[in-house]
Design an enzyme around this catalytic site. Structure first.
Site, PDB file in Angstrom:
ATOM      1  N   ASP A  15     137.846  20.808  10.879  1.00  0.00           N
ATOM      2  CA  ASP A  15     138.674  21.917  10.373  1.00  0.00           C
ATOM      3  C   ASP A  15     138.001  23.273  10.547  1.00  0.00           C
ATOM      4  O   ASP A  15     138.276  24.218   9.812  1.00  0.00           O
ATOM      5  CB  ASP A  15     139.031  21.717   8.886  1.00  0.00           C
ATOM      6  CG  ASP A  15     139.674  20.380   8.610  1.00  0.00           C
ATOM      7  OD1 ASP A  15     140.634  20.044   9.318  1.00  0.00           O
ATOM      8  OD2 ASP A  15     139.201  19.658   7.716  1.00  0.00           O
ATOM      9  N   LYS A  18     138.659  24.694  15.657  1.00  0.00           N
ATOM     10  CA  LYS A  18     138.430  24.359  17.077  1.00  0.00           C
ATOM     11  C   LYS A  18     139.681  24.577  17.912  1.00  0.00           C
ATOM     12  O   LYS A  18     139.598  24.950  19.080  1.00  0.00           O
ATOM     13  CB  LYS A  18     137.989  22.898  17.205  1.00  0.00           C
ATOM     14  CG  LYS A  18     136.653  22.593  16.577  1.00  0.00           C
ATOM     15  CD  LYS A  18     136.259  21.136  16.796  1.00  0.00           C
ATOM     16  CE  LYS A  18     137.203  20.141  16.170  1.00  0.00           C
ATOM     17  NZ  LYS A  18     137.289  20.256  14.700  1.00  0.00           N
ATOM     18  N   GLY A  42     144.121  17.353  13.419  1.00  0.00           N
ATOM     19  CA  GLY A  42     145.125  18.370  13.702  1.00  0.00           C
ATOM     20  C   GLY A  42     144.496  19.679  14.121  1.00  0.00           C
ATOM     21  O   GLY A  42     143.538  20.143  13.512  1.00  0.00           O
ATOM     22  N   HIS A  43     145.017  20.271  15.184  1.00  0.00           N
ATOM     23  CA  HIS A  43     144.579  21.592  15.629  1.00  0.00           C
ATOM     24  C   HIS A  43     145.754  22.544  15.506  1.00  0.00           C
ATOM     25  O   HIS A  43     146.833  22.275  16.047  1.00  0.00           O
ATOM     26  CB  HIS A  43     144.116  21.552  17.087  1.00  0.00           C
ATOM     27  CG  HIS A  43     142.805  20.851  17.272  1.00  0.00           C
ATOM     28  ND1 HIS A  43     142.335  20.467  18.512  1.00  0.00           N
ATOM     29  CD2 HIS A  43     141.866  20.477  16.393  1.00  0.00           C
ATOM     30  CE1 HIS A  43     141.160  19.881  18.367  1.00  0.00           C
ATOM     31  NE2 HIS A  43     140.858  19.881  17.091  1.00  0.00           N
ATOM     32  N   GLN A 226     137.569  16.242  14.868  1.00  0.00           N
ATOM     33  CA  GLN A 226     136.808  16.245  13.618  1.00  0.00           C
ATOM     34  C   GLN A 226     135.535  17.091  13.762  1.00  0.00           C
ATOM     35  O   GLN A 226     135.585  18.113  14.411  1.00  0.00           O
ATOM     36  CB  GLN A 226     136.482  14.804  13.179  1.00  0.00           C
ATOM     37  CG  GLN A 226     137.669  14.027  12.657  1.00  0.00           C
ATOM     38  CD  GLN A 226     138.346  13.190  13.722  1.00  0.00           C
ATOM     39  OE1 GLN A 226     137.752  12.753  14.687  1.00  0.00           O
ATOM     40  NE2 GLN A 226     139.618  12.958  13.541  1.00  0.00           N
ATOM     41  N   PRO A 306     144.581  19.795   0.386  1.00  0.00           N
ATOM     42  CA  PRO A 306     143.690  20.940   0.192  1.00  0.00           C
ATOM     43  C   PRO A 306     142.265  20.584   0.605  1.00  0.00           C
ATOM     44  O   PRO A 306     141.796  19.471   0.373  1.00  0.00           O
ATOM     45  CB  PRO A 306     143.776  21.216  -1.314  1.00  0.00           C
ATOM     46  CG  PRO A 306     144.271  19.944  -1.918  1.00  0.00           C
ATOM     47  CD  PRO A 306     145.123  19.288  -0.884  1.00  0.00           C
TER      48      PRO A 306
END
Length: 438
Positions: A15, A18, A42-43, A226, A306
């Site tokens: 997170d 990237k 997720g990006h 990751q 969160p």
């Protein structure tokens, strides 16, 4: 001659932003190849205010002249893949021309999701904080030599036999251990056989494709998923992912040899976050954590969970840079610190009354860490409009200089907001990129 290649990865627990950085830098590369993880990663990329959330597809696909590759180290859920590429088609992205998938990538099947969800929810089990998307069980089957690869997915007879045998085994295990309802192998076969035909045009030997591109003098970026501290070998085990998130994973996850790897670019936030369970030495437990979470929009791109927030951890960053052989650092979300009068930075650890700069291997050691902080003065000015290093407030430059001096890697790029143009490239880094693309 140094290969025109670069590995881009997360230096912390993922997170780090990237997605944006790969998108920005992919303008300097001919090919972008994803080498690990699955659709748990997720990006988020924002271009001109338009948001793209990518889970499996490499960020390079958002550049019209860039070839995007999903490597063999990725575990691929065909249903998630088809959903993602359909969304990208709707947004005008030419995935059919630009994207290729390794024929050796492992396939996530429905029973992988069933088992992970049941195991994570089972009473008495240690919760890892997974996304319950079947990633771990798919990698388990890969290591047990009992998995299904993309090339096998395209063989209907083999697919049917595999699903029947696997469901017989997995249904029995899941029922005995977790009391889950059995899956229907006939329906699963129909669903995956249909998905395979839609996937077929994308499938190729991507190791040959990538090595041929390098032979032809093209530039290739290897995109990690990751972050280093979630690596199966080098992360905060067992609170890690199931793949190699470090630079070494780029070789095993794409079939490109280590002597063909050029520079390593690690992405770090100006602070630290992590999602899910596990030790987090510099986690903030007062209102300052909520401020970072709010200003940084720290919610997972895939799960919406969160993110836990903490101060910059320099021993962790040095460890990460050592493991990866990091040459360049990209610092993201500098703007999130804009309002702070003082900024704590962890410069060392105390464990059982003794000072150390070494990252402990065991969870007990990690949980026993007392961070040693130094306090830096905040700049309390907006950095969001800065487009060059000279535009930054002097105290922000001081913060970055301290980070660079203490981390054993050079800062090459700074991000001061989510959009593509809220990015500062330092001259030496720009020169190094030009050399890669020359």
């Amino acid at each position: 001659m140094r290969a025109k290649t670069a590995i881009i990865l997360g230096a912390q627990w993922g997170d780090e932003g990237k997605g944006k950085i790969v998108d920005v830098l992919s303008g300097s590369f001919d090919v972008v190849a994803r080498y690990a993880g699955g659709h748990n990663a997720g990006h988020t990329v924002i271009i001109g205010g338009k948001k793209f959330i990518l889970q499996l597809v490499p960020c390079g696909v958002l550049r019209p002249d860039c070839q995007a590759v999903i490597g063999n180290g990725v575990v691929l859920d065909p249903m998630a893949f088809l959903k993602e590429i359909n969304k990208l088609r709707d947004l005008g992205v030419d995935v059919d021309t630009q994207l290729k998938v390794s024929n050796r990538a492992q396939v996530i099947l429905e029973y992988h999701r069933m088992i992970e969800l049941a195991a994570e929810s089972a009473p008495g089990r240690q919760k890892i904080g997974t996304t319950s998307r079947g990633i771990g069980p798919a990698y388990e089957d890969k290591s047990a030599r009992n998995g299904l690869r993309v090339v096998d997915l395209l063989n209907k007879d083999l697919l049917k036999t595999h699903i029947e045998n696997a469901c017989r085994e997995k249904n029995t295990i899941a029922q005995a251990l977790f009391g889950t309802h059995p899956l229907d192998p006939a329906k699963m076969y129909d669903d995956y056989a249909a998905a395979a035909e839609q996937l077929r045009p994308f499938v190729t030997d991507t190791a040959s494709l990538l090595n041929r591109a390098i032979d032809e003098g093209k530039s290739v970026m290897f995109e990690g998923a990751q972050g280093t501290m979630l690596d199966i070998d080098h992360g905060t085990y067992p609170f890690v992912t199931s793949s190699s998130a470090t630079a070494g994973g780029a070789t095993t996850g794409t079939g490109v040899g280590p002597t063909r790897m050029g520079t390593v670019i690690a992405v770090t936030k100006a602070y630290v976050t992590r999602v899910g369970e596990g030790p987090f030495p510099t986690e903030i437990h007062d209102d300052a954590g909520a401020v970072l979470q709010r200003r940084g929009a720290e919610f997972g791109a895939v799960t919406g969970r969160p993110r836990r927030c903490g101060w910059l951890d320099l021993p962790l960053l040095r460890y990460s840079n050592m493991i990866n052989g990091t040459e360049w650092l990209v610092v993201t979300k500098l703007d999130v610190l804009d309002e702070l009068a003082t900024i704590p930075v962890c410069v060392g650890y105390e464990i059982d009354g003794k000072r150390t700069d070494t990252m402990p291997a065991d969870v007990r050691g990690l949980e026993s860490i007392k961070p040693i902080y130094t306090m830096l003065q905040g700049w309390q000015q907006s950095t969001e409009q800065a487009r060059s290093y000279d535009d930054l407030p002097q105290l922000a430059k001081d913060y970055l200089y301290f980070l660079e001096q203490e981390s054993n890697a050079r800062i090459g790029m700074i991000s001061t907001g989510p959009d593509r143009d809220q990015t500062i490239e330092l001259p030496a880094f720009r020169t190094a990129l030009r050399t890669l693309h020359a």
